[in-house]
Design a protein around this motif. Structure first.
Motif, PDB file in Angstrom:
ATOM      1  N   TYR A   1       0.834  -1.189   0.000  1.00 46.77           N
ATOM      2  CA  TYR A   1       0.000   0.000   0.000  1.00 46.77           C
ATOM      3  C   TYR A   1       0.875   1.247   0.000  1.00 46.77           C
ATOM      4  O   TYR A   1       1.748   1.387   0.858  1.00 46.77           O
ATOM      5  N   SER A   2       0.628   2.125  -0.939  1.00 42.95           N
ATOM      6  CA  SER A   2       1.230   3.454  -0.935  1.00 42.95           C
ATOM      7  C   SER A   2       0.129   4.395  -0.465  1.00 42.95           C
ATOM      8  O   SER A   2      -0.952   4.445  -1.068  1.00 42.95           O
ATOM      9  N   VAL A   3       0.387   5.121   0.618  1.00 49.56           N
ATOM     10  CA  VAL A   3      -0.639   5.929   1.263  1.00 49.56           C
ATOM     11  C   VAL A   3      -0.186   7.382   1.346  1.00 49.56           C
ATOM     12  O   VAL A   3       0.938   7.661   1.754  1.00 49.56           O
ATOM     13  N   LYS A   4      -1.070   8.291   0.955  1.00 46.15           N
ATOM     14  CA  LYS A   4      -0.774   9.719   1.086  1.00 46.15           C
ATOM     15  C   LYS A   4      -2.046  10.457   1.442  1.00 46.15           C
ATOM     16  O   LYS A   4      -3.137  10.133   0.994  1.00 46.15           O
ATOM     17  N   ARG A   5      -1.868  11.488   2.228  1.00 46.01           N
ATOM     18  CA  ARG A   5      -2.947  12.401   2.581  1.00 46.01           C
ATOM     19  C   ARG A   5      -2.661  13.715   1.885  1.00 46.01           C
ATOM     20  O   ARG A   5      -1.548  14.229   1.950  1.00 46.01           O
ATOM     21  N   GLY A   6      -3.651  14.251   1.196  1.00 43.55           N
ATOM     22  CA  GLY A   6      -3.462  15.536   0.543  1.00 43.55           C
ATOM     23  C   GLY A   6      -4.415  15.708  -0.611  1.00 43.55           C
ATOM     24  O   GLY A   6      -5.080  14.772  -1.036  1.00 43.55           O
ATOM     25  N   ASN A   7      -4.478  16.932  -1.105  1.00 43.42           N
ATOM     26  CA  ASN A   7      -5.350  17.188  -2.241  1.00 43.42           C
ATOM     27  C   ASN A   7      -4.645  17.959  -3.346  1.00 43.42           C
ATOM     28  O   ASN A   7      -5.273  18.445  -4.266  1.00 43.42           O
ATOM     29  N   ALA A   8      -3.333  18.048  -3.268  1.00 39.97           N
ATOM     30  CA  ALA A   8      -2.562  18.695  -4.327  1.00 39.97           C
ATOM     31  C   ALA A   8      -2.185  17.655  -5.380  1.00 39.97           C
ATOM     32  O   ALA A   8      -1.841  16.520  -5.059  1.00 39.97           O
ATOM     33  N   SER A   9      -2.226  18.061  -6.618  1.00 40.79           N
ATOM     34  CA  SER A   9      -1.886  17.167  -7.719  1.00 40.79           C
ATOM     35  C   SER A   9      -0.473  16.608  -7.552  1.00 40.79           C
ATOM     36  O   SER A   9      -0.239  15.423  -7.769  1.00 40.79           O
ATOM     37  N   SER A  10       0.466  17.444  -7.137  1.00 38.53           N
ATOM     38  CA  SER A  10       1.853  16.987  -7.000  1.00 38.53           C
ATOM     39  C   SER A  10       1.969  15.872  -5.955  1.00 38.53           C
ATOM     40  O   SER A  10       2.692  14.898  -6.165  1.00 38.53           O
ATOM     41  N   MET A  11       1.263  15.991  -4.845  1.00 35.74           N
ATOM     42  CA  MET A  11       1.318  14.971  -3.794  1.00 35.74           C
ATOM     43  C   MET A  11       0.712  13.656  -4.287  1.00 35.74           C
ATOM     44  O   MET A  11       1.267  12.583  -4.082  1.00 35.74           O
ATOM     45  N   LEU A  12      -0.427  13.738  -4.958  1.00 39.42           N
ATOM     46  CA  LEU A  12      -1.084  12.525  -5.424  1.00 39.42           C
ATOM     47  C   LEU A  12      -0.324  11.884  -6.588  1.00 39.42           C
ATOM     48  O   LEU A  12      -0.288  10.654  -6.705  1.00 39.42           O
TER      49      LEU A  12
ATOM     50  N   GLY B   1     -10.418  17.699 -10.669  1.00 41.46           N
ATOM     51  CA  GLY B   1      -9.781  18.773 -11.422  1.00 41.46           C
ATOM     52  C   GLY B   1      -8.291  18.562 -11.606  1.00 41.46           C
ATOM     53  O   GLY B   1      -7.537  19.524 -11.674  1.00 41.46           O
ATOM     54  N   MET B   2      -7.859  17.309 -11.669  1.00 44.31           N
ATOM     55  CA  MET B   2      -6.439  16.976 -11.793  1.00 44.31           C
ATOM     56  C   MET B   2      -6.251  16.014 -12.963  1.00 44.31           C
ATOM     57  O   MET B   2      -6.169  14.803 -12.781  1.00 44.31           O
ATOM     58  N   LEU B   3      -6.182  16.548 -14.162  1.00 42.47           N
ATOM     59  CA  LEU B   3      -6.085  15.725 -15.359  1.00 42.47           C
ATOM     60  C   LEU B   3      -4.825  14.862 -15.357  1.00 42.47           C
ATOM     61  O   LEU B   3      -4.883  13.668 -15.665  1.00 42.47           O
ATOM     62  N   LEU B   4      -3.674  15.432 -14.998  1.00 42.18           N
ATOM     63  CA  LEU B   4      -2.426  14.665 -14.980  1.00 42.18           C
ATOM     64  C   LEU B   4      -2.536  13.483 -14.018  1.00 42.18           C
ATOM     65  O   LEU B   4      -2.121  12.366 -14.334  1.00 42.18           O
ATOM     66  N   PHE B   5      -3.118  13.708 -12.858  1.00 37.32           N
ATOM     67  CA  PHE B   5      -3.287  12.632 -11.884  1.00 37.32           C
ATOM     68  C   PHE B   5      -4.169  11.520 -12.446  1.00 37.32           C
ATOM     69  O   PHE B   5      -3.860  10.338 -12.310  1.00 37.32           O
ATOM     70  N   LYS B   6      -5.264  11.882 -13.098  1.00 39.32           N
ATOM     71  CA  LYS B   6      -6.158  10.890 -13.697  1.00 39.32           C
ATOM     72  C   LYS B   6      -5.422  10.052 -14.739  1.00 39.32           C
ATOM     73  O   LYS B   6      -5.552   8.827 -14.786  1.00 39.32           O
ATOM     74  N   ILE B   7      -4.620  10.710 -15.572  1.00 32.68           N
ATOM     75  CA  ILE B   7      -3.844  10.001 -16.597  1.00 32.68           C
ATOM     76  C   ILE B   7      -2.843   9.054 -15.938  1.00 32.68           C
ATOM     77  O   ILE B   7      -2.680   7.904 -16.365  1.00 32.68           O
ATOM     78  N   LYS B   8      -2.186   9.525 -14.867  1.00 27.92           N
ATOM     79  CA  LYS B   8      -1.199   8.695 -14.167  1.00 27.92           C
ATOM     80  C   LYS B   8      -1.854   7.466 -13.523  1.00 27.92           C
ATOM     81  O   LYS B   8      -1.290   6.372 -13.555  1.00 27.92           O
ATOM     82  N   ILE B   9      -3.036   7.649 -12.956  1.00 31.80           N
ATOM     83  CA  ILE B   9      -3.744   6.514 -12.337  1.00 31.80           C
ATOM     84  C   ILE B   9      -4.074   5.459 -13.392  1.00 31.80           C
ATOM     85  O   ILE B   9      -3.894   4.256 -13.177  1.00 31.80           O
TER      86      ILE B   9
END
Length: 124
Positions: A29-40, A93-101
């Motif tokens: 499990y990789s776990v992070k708390r946050g709502n910034a695109s860079s963190m996710l 609202g994080m297109l890059l994050f969606k693509i990465k997922i």
């Protein structure tokens, strides 16, 4: 869960690396708390590295997972909407994050691993 944060795993070449934050049974499990695109996005990068190390047989046999999980904890008052049993990622609202997922899930499947995304909310 076994806490693995800041507990490096030895690689075949003698180096060590933090592969995940938590481990349970045959899952990491990789776990992070946050709502910034860079963190996710960093969360996805960490998990992708574990997939790569597993695929290249760099991890010791006892450390090789069958399931890889990205666990996000979002501090927000509104939950993301779900339509037809599918989370509406666009509402972040994080297109890059969606693509990465999407790329991460495909990479995990091609490596013979089961990808999962867990989402929790930290509500005030």
């Amino acid at each position: 869960f076994q806490l693995c944060d800041r507990k490096p795993v030895p690689l075949k070449d003698g180096d060590t690396i933090e592969v995940c934050d938590l481990r349970k049974d045959d899952a990491i499990y990789s776990v992070k708390r946050g709502n910034a695109s860079s963190m996710l996005c960093y969360l996805v990068d960490q998990s992708e590295l574990a997939i790569d190390l597993n695929s290249n047989r760099e991890l010791p046999r006892s450390e090789r997972p069958q399931k890889v999980v990205i666990w996000m904890i979002l501090p927000r008052s509104e939950r993301l909407p779900i339509r037809d049993s599918v989370l509406e990622w666009d509402k972040l609202g994080m297109l890059l994050f969606k693509i990465k997922i999407d790329a991460w899930a495909k990479k995990a499947r091609l490596a013979g691993m089961n990808p999962e995304v867990w989402l929790n909310y930290e509500i005030d």
